[in-house]
Design a protein around this motif. Sequence first.
Motif, mmCIF file in Angstrom:
data_model
loop_
_atom_site.group_PDB
_atom_site.id
_atom_site.type_symbol
_atom_site.label_atom_id
_atom_site.label_comp_id
_atom_site.label_asym_id
_atom_site.label_seq_id
_atom_site.Cartn_x
_atom_site.Cartn_y
_atom_site.Cartn_z
ATOM 1 N N GLU A 160 -63.268 -19.335 98.172
ATOM 2 C CA GLU A 160 -62.187 -20.315 98.055
ATOM 3 C C GLU A 160 -60.948 -19.681 97.438
ATOM 4 O O GLU A 160 -61.035 -18.933 96.456
ATOM 5 C CB GLU A 160 -62.659 -21.464 97.176
ATOM 6 N N LEU A 161 -59.798 -19.973 98.025
ATOM 7 C CA LEU A 161 -58.512 -19.670 97.411
ATOM 8 C C LEU A 161 -58.041 -20.922 96.692
ATOM 9 O O LEU A 161 -57.919 -21.990 97.304
ATOM 10 C CB LEU A 161 -57.488 -19.243 98.458
ATOM 11 N N GLY B 34 -52.698 -18.080 91.169
ATOM 12 C CA GLY B 34 -53.941 -18.738 91.513
ATOM 13 C C GLY B 34 -55.118 -17.788 91.431
ATOM 14 O O GLY B 34 -55.066 -16.766 90.749
ATOM 15 N N ALA B 35 -56.196 -18.099 92.167
ATOM 16 C CA ALA B 35 -57.417 -17.321 92.039
ATOM 17 C C ALA B 35 -58.221 -17.338 93.321
ATOM 18 O O ALA B 35 -58.113 -18.257 94.147
ATOM 19 C CB ALA B 35 -58.273 -17.874 90.899
ATOM 20 N N LEU B 36 -59.042 -16.306 93.483
ATOM 21 C CA LEU B 36 -60.044 -16.228 94.532
ATOM 22 C C LEU B 36 -61.401 -16.471 93.882
ATOM 23 O O LEU B 36 -61.750 -15.813 92.902
ATOM 24 C CB LEU B 36 -60.015 -14.846 95.194
ATOM 25 N N LEU B 37 -62.156 -17.434 94.424
ATOM 26 C CA LEU B 37 -63.446 -17.810 93.862
ATOM 27 C C LEU B 37 -64.556 -17.488 94.845
ATOM 28 O O LEU B 37 -64.416 -17.704 96.052
ATOM 29 C CB LEU B 37 -63.493 -19.300 93.529
ATOM 30 N N LEU B 38 -65.666 -16.985 94.329
ATOM 31 C CA LEU B 38 -66.880 -16.766 95.109
ATOM 32 C C LEU B 38 -67.991 -17.556 94.451
ATOM 33 O O LEU B 38 -68.289 -17.343 93.262
ATOM 34 C CB LEU B 38 -67.236 -15.275 95.162
ATOM 35 N N ASP B 39 -68.570 -18.493 95.188
ATOM 36 C CA ASP B 39 -69.598 -19.383 94.639
ATOM 37 C C ASP B 39 -69.111 -20.083 93.369
ATOM 38 O O ASP B 39 -69.867 -20.280 92.412
ATOM 39 C CB ASP B 39 -70.893 -18.629 94.357
ATOM 40 N N GLY B 40 -67.825 -20.421 93.347
ATOM 41 C CA GLY B 40 -67.261 -21.177 92.240
ATOM 42 C C GLY B 40 -66.808 -20.349 91.059
ATOM 43 O O GLY B 40 -66.213 -20.891 90.125
ATOM 44 N N ALA B 41 -67.067 -19.030 91.081
ATOM 45 C CA ALA B 41 -66.671 -18.152 89.965
ATOM 46 C C ALA B 41 -65.531 -17.239 90.401
ATOM 47 O O ALA B 41 -65.540 -16.712 91.524
ATOM 48 C CB ALA B 41 -67.859 -17.323 89.494
#
Length: 281
Positions: free
Chosen positions: A10-11, A64-71
Amino acid sequence: MTAPTTPVVELAHAGFAYEDGPEVLSDVCFAVAGGRAVALLGRNGGGKTTLLRLLSGGLRCGAGALLLDGAEVAYDRKGLTRLRTSVQLVVQDPDDQLFAASVAQDVSFGPMNLGLPEEEVRLRVDGALAALDITPLADRPTHLLSYGQRKRAAIAGAVAMRPRVLVLDEPTAGLDPDGQERLLETLERLRAAGTAVVMATHDVDLALRWADEAAVLSPAGLRTGPVGELLADGALLDAARLRRPWATPVARLLRSRGLLPEGARGPRTAEELDALLARTG
């Protein structure tokens, strides 16, 4: 009540600008759930490739942030290795991705870099070649492949990493109709096995036919939603400089003639239209 599923990647409110250039993306929220087919559409220079590279870790979010499995993903060796075992990008031009002497050597590069045992690497290579229907090309020098074969070999290299999300930048560009159909069949098999696929494309008809969801980039930002809903929004398509898919007015005409029930999905290929007309006589 079923709990919402955490997206694989997720971005979150992501922004990005190239050095000494204007902002390309701003406040982008884009999530990919497991097993989904997502079409990313927009005008040339609108930021599609930049978004794909942010999603796969090739570029780092300026905001912002890049998330993998919510982290949140850490942009160090450990964090990027973790990301790239889950998310794989295949660029538009296969010649920018293929480099090894033979197809099998190229496909094996990623799994070998993970430090996997030789037998596991071999299994992954064999599986990826079979998935892309290029097993007979395993020992073929990459420079002797046709363009379509090079496209499939580049995708096989990503598939060998067994990603949960496969990200493709204009994968059907330059392919003849048969090559496009074979690629779509391959992607459908990957999805059936649980892999999410994100495809950047200019082809609105392909997007409507293939995708579950659409993400449309326009000067106003990114809009996401069910593919049929977004590609029926004429104002959005105009802003993104995209043409209307032919299937939308066809479905409207069929409903007006009583040939398609309200709420039923309309035909999205010429073959589906022929079959519907044959049934309704």
